[in-house]
Motif scaffolding. Structure first.
Motif, PDB file in Angstrom:
ATOM      1  N   ARG A 145      13.326 -17.521   7.796  1.00 18.38           N
ATOM      2  CA  ARG A 145      13.442 -19.119   8.075  1.00 18.38           C
ATOM      3  C   ARG A 145      15.045 -19.128   8.586  1.00 18.38           C
ATOM      4  NH1 ARG A 145       9.761 -22.376   5.464  1.00 18.38           N
ATOM      5  NH2 ARG A 145       8.632 -21.444   3.841  1.00 18.38           N
ATOM      6  N   THR A 146      15.216 -18.059   9.647  1.00 23.46           N
ATOM      7  CA  THR A 146      16.337 -18.461  10.460  1.00 23.46           C
ATOM      8  C   THR A 146      16.282 -18.989  11.683  1.00 23.46           C
ATOM      9  OG1 THR A 146      16.343 -16.307  11.151  1.00 23.46           O
ATOM     10  CG2 THR A 146      17.449 -16.475   9.133  1.00 23.46           C
ATOM     11  N   GLY A 147      17.181 -19.768  12.103  1.00 23.86           N
ATOM     12  CA  GLY A 147      16.936 -20.337  13.744  1.00 23.86           C
ATOM     13  C   GLY A 147      16.446 -21.654  13.562  1.00 23.86           C
ATOM     14  N   LEU A 148      15.745 -22.163  12.535  1.00 26.35           N
ATOM     15  CA  LEU A 148      15.005 -23.093  12.440  1.00 26.35           C
ATOM     16  C   LEU A 148      15.626 -24.619  13.044  1.00 26.35           C
ATOM     17  CD1 LEU A 148      12.774 -22.771   9.397  1.00 26.35           C
ATOM     18  CD2 LEU A 148      12.526 -22.007  11.607  1.00 26.35           C
ATOM     19  N   ALA A 149      16.680 -24.635  12.417  1.00 24.18           N
ATOM     20  CA  ALA A 149      17.619 -26.004  12.610  1.00 24.18           C
ATOM     21  C   ALA A 149      18.170 -25.589  14.130  1.00 24.18           C
ATOM     22  CB  ALA A 149      19.032 -25.852  12.057  1.00 24.18           C
ATOM     23  N   ALA A 150      18.375 -24.558  14.654  1.00 23.08           N
ATOM     24  CA  ALA A 150      19.013 -24.326  15.933  1.00 23.08           C
ATOM     25  C   ALA A 150      17.620 -24.858  16.931  1.00 23.08           C
ATOM     26  CB  ALA A 150      19.156 -22.920  16.360  1.00 23.08           C
ATOM     27  N   LEU A 151      16.433 -24.326  16.499  1.00 23.44           N
ATOM     28  CA  LEU A 151      15.254 -24.605  17.387  1.00 23.44           C
ATOM     29  C   LEU A 151      14.966 -26.075  17.450  1.00 23.44           C
ATOM     30  CD1 LEU A 151      12.659 -23.539  19.046  1.00 23.44           C
ATOM     31  CD2 LEU A 151      11.606 -23.391  16.912  1.00 23.44           C
ATOM     32  N   ARG A 152      15.169 -26.824  16.269  1.00 23.28           N
ATOM     33  CA  ARG A 152      14.933 -28.254  16.473  1.00 23.28           C
ATOM     34  C   ARG A 152      15.985 -29.073  17.271  1.00 23.28           C
ATOM     35  NH1 ARG A 152      14.139 -27.515  10.494  1.00 23.28           N
ATOM     36  NH2 ARG A 152      16.183 -27.973  10.243  1.00 23.28           N
TER      37      ARG A 152
END
Length: 434
Positions: A340-347
């Protein structure tokens, strides 16, 4: 002033409190036949306890012009029971009111001068807002953000038209007319301002209707796992077998105040059965309709597919010893659905591509409807034509004609120049009672 008195339930049934609104020239007389006790001279904007249609209510009178509609208004605040509210409405209709049409209260507010047409459309925006960003944009329009921007443009066009018409009316007079080049520059500047305002419609549409985001890519790159990670729960089936998703899965979400529909599509592959081929085709079609497509790539075996995409999610980064370099002009965001890493950056990357990132445009006017954008596009085109006529030394009458068209189209946004059919179309989108 409208001749008929109207009434409608103004709140959704089922809440703790329900409101029935009456507006029009006979609003007080109609309510007086239903409400007990009814004071001899009820004070405006002051509630009192009463009975009506078998319900215990609070009643308030709002005398014209200090009401929502600009007319005399009476509101009956009772319990939220659907049956009780219908009984109150029926009693008011029996006493001389008629049931209001959709949006008729707001329409009367516009006709009485309580609000311009752009603010009236913002009322529907506020009611329909599904996220905080959409609500803030609607509230800004309700406070007059769009009306102010259009009014400023209108003032500039009026000034230009006055100057040009003076040249038409007094060609032989030795008056100090502004140079044609300066007038052309003003027309171009106003057209540019309208172009920026028109561009806000895409943001307004996406805030209202929502952003569709499709996950595309090969089988087994982790599209379903990434969807589940972004959603925060298992919504798509994940197995070790490639091609688990046969068509597509959709999930509605809220990304930083933006309504988003996230779509997990079937992986791009050679289908082996008619059902599988149909599923892949459905997924492709849905992805093609999406506002933004995320190409999901396996970081442990990176390969860029030739598909429509706006952002690359370099997934399974936890399996790659080093982050591979990808040759692409698209934004690349390393992610791991497992960790669950990079999810905020993807959004954030998706919202940036869609022009919806952060609050960098907070307070800026955002058009509320395609109708507004169409009128402003026509005004912009007319201003460009007027600028060209002025710059080319054409007779000032030609520029004046184009400037009058621009004024008319600007008036269509705020309601100064609008016909009955347009009003019918605008207010037909409202609910009854608003």
């Amino acid at each position: 002033m409208q001749e008929e008195t109207i009434a409608a339930i103004a709140t959704a049934p089922g809440g703790g409190i329900g409101v029935v609104r009456v507006s029009g020239p006979q609003a007080l007389e109609v309510a007086a036949r239903v409400v007990r006790p009814w004071p001899a001279a009820p004070e405006s904007h002051r509630m009192w306890r009463a009975q009506a249609a078998g319900d215990e209510i609070l009643c308030v009178v709002m005398r014209a012009p200090g009401s929502y509609t600009g007319e005399d208004v009476v509101e009956l605040h009772g319990h939220g029971s659907a049956l009780g509210l219908r009984a109150l409405l029926a009693a008011l209709v029996d006493s001389g009111a008629r049931v209001a049409e959709p949006g008729e209260f707001t329409r009367r507010a516009f006709l009485s001068g309580r609000m311009d047409l752009s603010r009236a459309e913002a009322v529907a925006q506020v009611i329909g807002a599904r996220t905080e960003q959409a609500l803030r944009a609607a509230q800004a329009n309700l406070r007059g953000a769009t009306a102010t921007a259009v009014s400023r443009a209108r003032e500039r066009v009026v000034s230009l038209l006055a100057e040009v018409e003076a040249q038409v009316d007094f060609p032989e007079e030795q008056l100090d007319f502004a140079p044609a080049a300066a007038l052309a520059a003003q027309a171009h500047a106003t057209a540019a301002a309208l172009d920026r305002l028109c561009a806000s419609w895409r943001r307004g549409r996406l805030l209202g209707a929502g952003l569709t985001v499709a996950l595309v890519g090969r089988p087994n790159v982790g599209k379903s796992s990434l969807l589940n990670a972004l959603v925060g729960q298992e919504r798509a089936l994940v197995t070790e077998t490639p091609g688990t998703t046969r068509d597509y899965v959709e999930v509605a979400m809220d990304w930083d105040g933006v309504p988003v529909t996230l779509i997990d599509t079937a992986g791009e592959r050679e289908a082996t059965s008619a059902v599988e081929r149909r599923g892949v085709e459905l997924g492709r079609r849905r992805a093609a309709e999406a506002d933004v497509a995320i190409l999901v790539v396996d970081a442990s075996a990176p390969a860029l597919d030739d598909v429509r995409a706006h952002v690359v999610a370099l997934n399974k980064i936890d399996l790659a010893p080093e982050q591979p370099a990808l040759t692409t002009a698209l934004p690349v965001v390393p992610t791991s659905a497992l960790e669950r890493t990079g999810l905020a950056a993807l959004r954030a990357a998706v919202l940036a591509v869609a022009g919806l990132s952060g609050d960098d445009q907070a307070g800026e006017p955002i058009l509320a409807s395609e109708r507004q954008q169409a009128a402003l596009r026509e005004a912009q085109a007319a201003l460009v034509q007027a600028a060209s006529a002025l710059a080319d030394g054409a007779p000032p009458e030609l520029a004046a004609m184009d400037l009058r068209v621009a004024l008319d189209r600007l008036g269509r946004v705020t309601g100064e120049s609008v016909d009955q059919a347009v009003l019918d179309a605008v207010f037909a989108r409202f609910c009854i009672g608003k």
